[in-house]
Motif scaffolding. Sequence first.
Motif, PDB file in Angstrom:
ATOM      1  N   LEU A   1      -3.322  53.777  19.042  1.00  0.00           N
ATOM      2  CA  LEU A   1      -3.330  54.741  17.946  1.00  0.00           C
ATOM      3  C   LEU A   1      -3.997  54.131  16.707  1.00  0.00           C
ATOM      4  O   LEU A   1      -3.752  52.970  16.380  1.00  0.00           O
ATOM      5  CB  LEU A   1      -1.871  55.105  17.630  1.00  0.00           C
ATOM      6  CG  LEU A   1      -1.571  56.439  16.975  1.00  0.00           C
ATOM      7  CD1 LEU A   1      -1.964  57.585  17.896  1.00  0.00           C
ATOM      8  CD2 LEU A   1      -0.085  56.505  16.668  1.00  0.00           C
TER       9      LEU A   1
ATOM     10  N   ARG B   1       0.682  45.705  18.191  1.00  0.00           N
ATOM     11  CA  ARG B   1       0.586  46.941  18.979  1.00  0.00           C
ATOM     12  C   ARG B   1       1.293  46.817  20.340  1.00  0.00           C
ATOM     13  O   ARG B   1       1.331  47.763  21.099  1.00  0.00           O
ATOM     14  CB  ARG B   1      -0.895  47.272  19.233  1.00  0.00           C
ATOM     15  CG  ARG B   1      -1.656  47.636  17.980  1.00  0.00           C
ATOM     16  CD  ARG B   1      -3.134  47.772  18.252  1.00  0.00           C
ATOM     17  NE  ARG B   1      -3.829  48.319  17.080  1.00  0.00           N
ATOM     18  CZ  ARG B   1      -3.932  49.619  16.822  1.00  0.00           C
ATOM     19  NH1 ARG B   1      -3.401  50.486  17.643  1.00  0.00           N
ATOM     20  NH2 ARG B   1      -4.551  50.047  15.744  1.00  0.00           N
TER      21      ARG B   1
ATOM     22  N   THR C   1      -0.337  50.239  22.261  1.00  0.00           N
ATOM     23  CA  THR C   1      -0.722  51.501  21.639  1.00  0.00           C
ATOM     24  C   THR C   1      -2.111  51.361  21.022  1.00  0.00           C
ATOM     25  O   THR C   1      -2.434  50.339  20.406  1.00  0.00           O
ATOM     26  CB  THR C   1       0.309  51.974  20.596  1.00  0.00           C
ATOM     27  OG1 THR C   1      -0.244  53.101  19.938  1.00  0.00           O
ATOM     28  CG2 THR C   1       0.638  50.900  19.583  1.00  0.00           C
TER      29      THR C   1
ATOM     30  N   GLU D   1       1.363  58.374  21.576  1.00  0.00           N
ATOM     31  CA  GLU D   1       0.844  57.227  20.805  1.00  0.00           C
ATOM     32  C   GLU D   1      -0.334  56.553  21.497  1.00  0.00           C
ATOM     33  O   GLU D   1      -0.558  55.356  21.331  1.00  0.00           O
ATOM     34  CB  GLU D   1       1.959  56.208  20.516  1.00  0.00           C
ATOM     35  CG  GLU D   1       3.000  56.763  19.561  1.00  0.00           C
ATOM     36  CD  GLU D   1       4.062  55.749  19.174  1.00  0.00           C
ATOM     37  OE1 GLU D   1       3.828  54.543  19.377  1.00  0.00           O
ATOM     38  OE2 GLU D   1       5.106  56.178  18.662  1.00  0.00           O
ATOM     39  N   LYS D   2      -1.074  57.319  22.299  1.00  0.00           N
ATOM     40  CA  LYS D   2      -2.283  56.820  22.979  1.00  0.00           C
ATOM     41  C   LYS D   2      -2.046  55.415  23.553  1.00  0.00           C
ATOM     42  O   LYS D   2      -2.658  54.443  23.135  1.00  0.00           O
ATOM     43  CB  LYS D   2      -3.464  56.794  22.012  1.00  0.00           C
ATOM     44  CG  LYS D   2      -3.795  58.170  21.443  1.00  0.00           C
ATOM     45  CD  LYS D   2      -5.067  58.136  20.650  1.00  0.00           C
ATOM     46  CE  LYS D   2      -5.357  59.491  20.018  1.00  0.00           C
ATOM     47  NZ  LYS D   2      -5.559  60.555  21.029  1.00  0.00           N
ATOM     48  N   THR D   3      -1.118  55.361  24.498  1.00  0.00           N
ATOM     49  CA  THR D   3      -0.634  54.061  24.956  1.00  0.00           C
ATOM     50  C   THR D   3      -1.153  53.701  26.351  1.00  0.00           C
ATOM     51  O   THR D   3      -1.062  54.504  27.277  1.00  0.00           O
ATOM     52  CB  THR D   3       0.911  54.061  24.973  1.00  0.00           C
ATOM     53  OG1 THR D   3       1.355  54.436  23.676  1.00  0.00           O
ATOM     54  CG2 THR D   3       1.456  52.693  25.337  1.00  0.00           C
TER      55      THR D   3
ATOM     56  N   PHE E   1      -4.044  53.609  12.933  1.00  0.00           N
ATOM     57  CA  PHE E   1      -3.012  53.715  11.907  1.00  0.00           C
ATOM     58  C   PHE E   1      -3.663  54.111  10.600  1.00  0.00           C
ATOM     59  O   PHE E   1      -4.698  53.563  10.225  1.00  0.00           O
ATOM     60  CB  PHE E   1      -2.248  52.405  11.769  1.00  0.00           C
ATOM     61  CG  PHE E   1      -1.425  52.104  12.993  1.00  0.00           C
ATOM     62  CD1 PHE E   1      -0.255  52.820  13.224  1.00  0.00           C
ATOM     63  CD2 PHE E   1      -1.836  51.150  13.911  1.00  0.00           C
ATOM     64  CE1 PHE E   1       0.493  52.572  14.370  1.00  0.00           C
ATOM     65  CE2 PHE E   1      -1.082  50.908  15.043  1.00  0.00           C
ATOM     66  CZ  PHE E   1       0.086  51.617  15.278  1.00  0.00           C
TER      67      PHE E   1
END
Lengths: 301, 191
Positions: free
Chosen positions: A155, A167, A153, A119-121, A157
Amino acid sequence: MQPAIRLFAALLLAALLGHAAPAAAQTDLLKELETQRPDSLPPARDITLATFKGTHIINSQSVETPGQGTLLFLIQHRFGALNSGAYEFFGLDQAVLRLSFEYGLTDRLTVGVGRGSMEKTFDGFLKYRALRQSDGARAMPVSVTLLASSALTSLRFPAAERSFASRLAYTYQALVARKISPALSVQLMPTVIHRNFVDTRRAQNDVYALGGAFRQKLTKRVALTADYFYLLPGATADEFRNPIGLGFDIETGGHVFQLHFTNSQGMIEKFFIPETRGRVSNGDIFFGFNVVRAFTVKDRR
Amino acid sequence: MKYMLIFALSLLLLPPGRAQSKYSTRAGLITFFSSAPLEDIEARNTQVAAVLDLSTGQMAFTVPMKAFQFRRSLMQEHFNENYVESDKYPQATFTGRVLNFQPGLGQPAGPQAVQVEGDLTIHGVKRRITTTGTLEVKNNQLLVQSKFVVAPADYNIRIPALVRENIAKSVAVTVALTCGPVGPLQAVKSK
């Protein structure tokens, strides 16, 4: 003559008394050192070292922090599920990655930043050693380290863009550990995770869990490790699995290699505690490793 | 009665300074240094306990291993955990005597060179060593200095091949103590 003899005897006795002590052996001096503890000096406080080899056990963090001026670079990997079959090379074709830095501001306080591909965190944390296990004066049975971390995150959406606050997720943890023997250490981890945004109405914003972990040394540089979290009853516990991990720590000078099998692919608390889906009985097991390299940025003196 | 008096008087005539022949400290300094291709390793310990008896030339040292302070905390951890195993062997000890002992040791002004022989125990391994050093009594304090070399392998401290570039085969040890006098009376008084 008689007085002279008595005089001689008295002198002899005095001389014997006076010279008896030098015959004492060196070992008596050593004993004297060990038994004499002057009150003027406080008895030494003996702080327990190296309860765990790394700042992470498997998924969870340990009570350990890098010392003042030490920078740790962590590379964490979780491959795909073992049950994904030969086509996926039993999971090795896929990997989830997290890179992070941890820096010891003092011997007690650590700051860390990381970025994981799940989740590209982005994540950041503060870790504070509140109590240190010790013997001697002011003996302390356990070490306690407090951890506060936040995850963001990044990410995109697909539907409507979400607010920044939605987030974010936060984790608060008390890590309580005891090195029972030089080889065996155990840790308890009461945890609360707060998520600003959850997908469904039923999902919990606040998730409570209790974790446990241990480290058993097999040799001086190899240890068996395990960690586990029990989700307290609730919607999360109904839908998700308790995360478990089993692995090995291998230490080589400035590196620590941690190889493990776990049912969780996420590597920060926000993922592996409330969002683990892997069922061990189904073979949803992920092989993974953490590699830690320590750099001394600043000497202590 | 007369003889009692003579006896008492003769006690006073005993060799002077008997009560002051013993010196001790609990805050002695030991440092060690090793130089290897990849890095230098240095540590200091200021909690060395020692007692020296100048009337016999005998001495004893105890060194709490965990009190060694390294510049890098990771080195300190590895020193205690992997090499000297401080949990198992919390202290190193030395008991020895001055080889070229003569009465009145330390009395002449200025440092006096001595040769010392004794048993050094590190990591549970006891070895007989000889070394040189100096003794000096100054302002009623005994100053002790010595330098010697220790090889970890002699004390069953194994260095794995992987870190052999980081750790030297021999380590230079420096001892520097300032000991105060201990009289027999003081020894009784201390609890």
